[in-house]
Design a protein around this motif. Structure first.
Motif, PDB file in Angstrom:
ATOM      1  N   ALA A 240      65.598  36.945  36.846  1.00 26.22           N
ATOM      2  CA  ALA A 240      65.073  36.560  35.534  1.00 26.22           C
ATOM      3  C   ALA A 240      63.575  36.840  35.442  1.00 26.22           C
ATOM      4  N   TYR A 241      62.853  36.573  36.512  1.00 27.51           N
ATOM      5  CA  TYR A 241      61.415  36.870  36.529  1.00 27.51           C
ATOM      6  C   TYR A 241      61.187  38.365  36.363  1.00 27.51           C
ATOM      7  N   ARG A 242      61.926  39.150  37.111  1.00 34.70           N
ATOM      8  CA  ARG A 242      61.736  40.608  37.064  1.00 34.70           C
ATOM      9  C   ARG A 242      62.092  41.161  35.692  1.00 34.70           C
ATOM     10  N   ILE A 243      63.134  40.636  35.067  1.00 31.77           N
ATOM     11  CA  ILE A 243      63.531  41.083  33.732  1.00 31.77           C
ATOM     12  C   ILE A 243      62.454  40.738  32.713  1.00 31.77           C
ATOM     13  N   ALA A 244      61.974  39.500  32.737  1.00 32.29           N
ATOM     14  CA  ALA A 244      60.937  39.068  31.798  1.00 32.29           C
ATOM     15  C   ALA A 244      59.639  39.842  32.025  1.00 32.29           C
ATOM     16  N   SER A 245      59.286  40.070  33.272  1.00 30.50           N
ATOM     17  CA  SER A 245      58.070  40.812  33.596  1.00 30.50           C
ATOM     18  C   SER A 245      58.166  42.260  33.120  1.00 30.50           C
ATOM     19  N   ALA A 246      59.285  42.902  33.356  1.00 34.28           N
ATOM     20  CA  ALA A 246      59.476  44.286  32.918  1.00 34.28           C
ATOM     21  C   ALA A 246      59.444  44.381  31.395  1.00 34.28           C
ATOM     22  N   THR A 247      60.023  43.407  30.724  1.00 32.56           N
ATOM     23  CA  THR A 247      60.001  43.381  29.258  1.00 32.56           C
ATOM     24  C   THR A 247      58.579  43.230  28.748  1.00 32.56           C
ATOM     25  N   MET A 248      57.822  42.304  29.337  1.00 29.83           N
ATOM     26  CA  MET A 248      56.429  42.109  28.943  1.00 29.83           C
ATOM     27  C   MET A 248      55.624  43.389  29.140  1.00 29.83           C
ATOM     28  N   LYS A 249      55.779  44.020  30.293  1.00 31.74           N
ATOM     29  CA  LYS A 249      55.024  45.241  30.592  1.00 31.74           C
ATOM     30  C   LYS A 249      55.397  46.376  29.647  1.00 31.74           C
ATOM     31  N   THR A 250      56.675  46.483  29.304  1.00 32.18           N
ATOM     32  CA  THR A 250      57.116  47.523  28.376  1.00 32.18           C
ATOM     33  C   THR A 250      56.531  47.306  26.988  1.00 32.18           C
ATOM     34  N   LEU A 251      56.574  46.062  26.519  1.00 32.85           N
ATOM     35  CA  LEU A 251      56.008  45.761  25.202  1.00 32.85           C
ATOM     36  C   LEU A 251      54.498  46.011  25.187  1.00 32.85           C
ATOM     37  N   ARG A 252      53.823  45.602  26.248  1.00 31.30           N
ATOM     38  CA  ARG A 252      52.376  45.835  26.335  1.00 31.30           C
ATOM     39  C   ARG A 252      52.074  47.335  26.358  1.00 31.30           C
ATOM     40  N   TYR A 253      52.905  48.116  27.024  1.00 36.44           N
ATOM     41  CA  TYR A 253      52.728  49.567  27.060  1.00 36.44           C
ATOM     42  C   TYR A 253      52.886  50.144  25.647  1.00 36.44           C
ATOM     43  N   CYS A 254      53.898  49.680  24.916  1.00 43.25           N
ATOM     44  CA  CYS A 254      54.113  50.129  23.542  1.00 43.25           C
ATOM     45  C   CYS A 254      52.947  49.768  22.643  1.00 43.25           C
ATOM     46  N   MET A 255      52.240  48.709  22.983  1.00 42.40           N
ATOM     47  CA  MET A 255      51.092  48.268  22.194  1.00 42.40           C
ATOM     48  C   MET A 255      49.817  48.993  22.589  1.00 42.40           C
ATOM     49  N   GLY A 256      49.897  49.821  23.636  1.00 45.39           N
ATOM     50  CA  GLY A 256      48.715  50.541  24.115  1.00 45.39           C
ATOM     51  C   GLY A 256      47.812  49.709  25.003  1.00 45.39           C
ATOM     52  N   LYS A 257      48.353  48.624  25.559  1.00 49.76           N
ATOM     53  CA  LYS A 257      47.582  47.746  26.451  1.00 49.76           C
ATOM     54  C   LYS A 257      47.679  48.233  27.877  1.00 49.76           C
ATOM     55  N   GLU A 258      46.701  47.835  28.683  1.00 44.33           N
ATOM     56  CA  GLU A 258      46.747  48.130  30.118  1.00 44.33           C
ATOM     57  C   GLU A 258      47.827  47.280  30.769  1.00 44.33           C
ATOM     58  N   LEU A 259      48.442  47.843  31.792  1.00 46.12           N
ATOM     59  CA  LEU A 259      49.485  47.092  32.514  1.00 46.12           C
ATOM     60  C   LEU A 259      48.907  46.371  33.645  1.00 46.12           C
TER      61      LEU A 259
END
Length: 91
Positions: A72-91
């Motif tokens: 669950a942690y890995r899924i939530a973390s990957a989702t957060m990182k993907t959304l941040r990437y789509c927003m043009g944020k640093e990972l």
């Protein structure tokens, strides 16, 4: 507006929209080991319900009280990182 993904070790999951520390809207559910199937559709529901696109978000945060080894942690973390990437944020 900030999207917050929250998962705890009792398998309670929630996503919320916050602005300047104030809760705008929230969805909560009991995760039955299907977070990978539920998280993105629930994010979509929350954003549509508030007429917001991912690009309009300021940031995405993760609040988890479990070890990084849990799926669950890995899924939530990957989702957060993907959304941040789509927003043009640093990972």
């Amino acid at each position: 507006m900030i999207l917050v993904l929250q998962i705890d070790k009792t398998a309670k999951a929630s996503i919320s929209l916050e602005e300047r520390g104030k809760l705008i809207d929230q969805l909560r559910w009991q995760d039955k080991q299907n977070l990978s199937e539920k998280l993105l559709p629930k994010i979509n529901i929350l954003l549509k319900r508030n007429n917001i696109t991912v690009q309009e978000l300021e940031d995405v945060n993760l609040a988890v009280d479990m070890e990084e080894s849990y799926s669950a942690y890995r899924i939530a973390s990957a989702t957060m990182k993907t959304l941040r990437y789509c927003m043009g944020k640093e990972l």
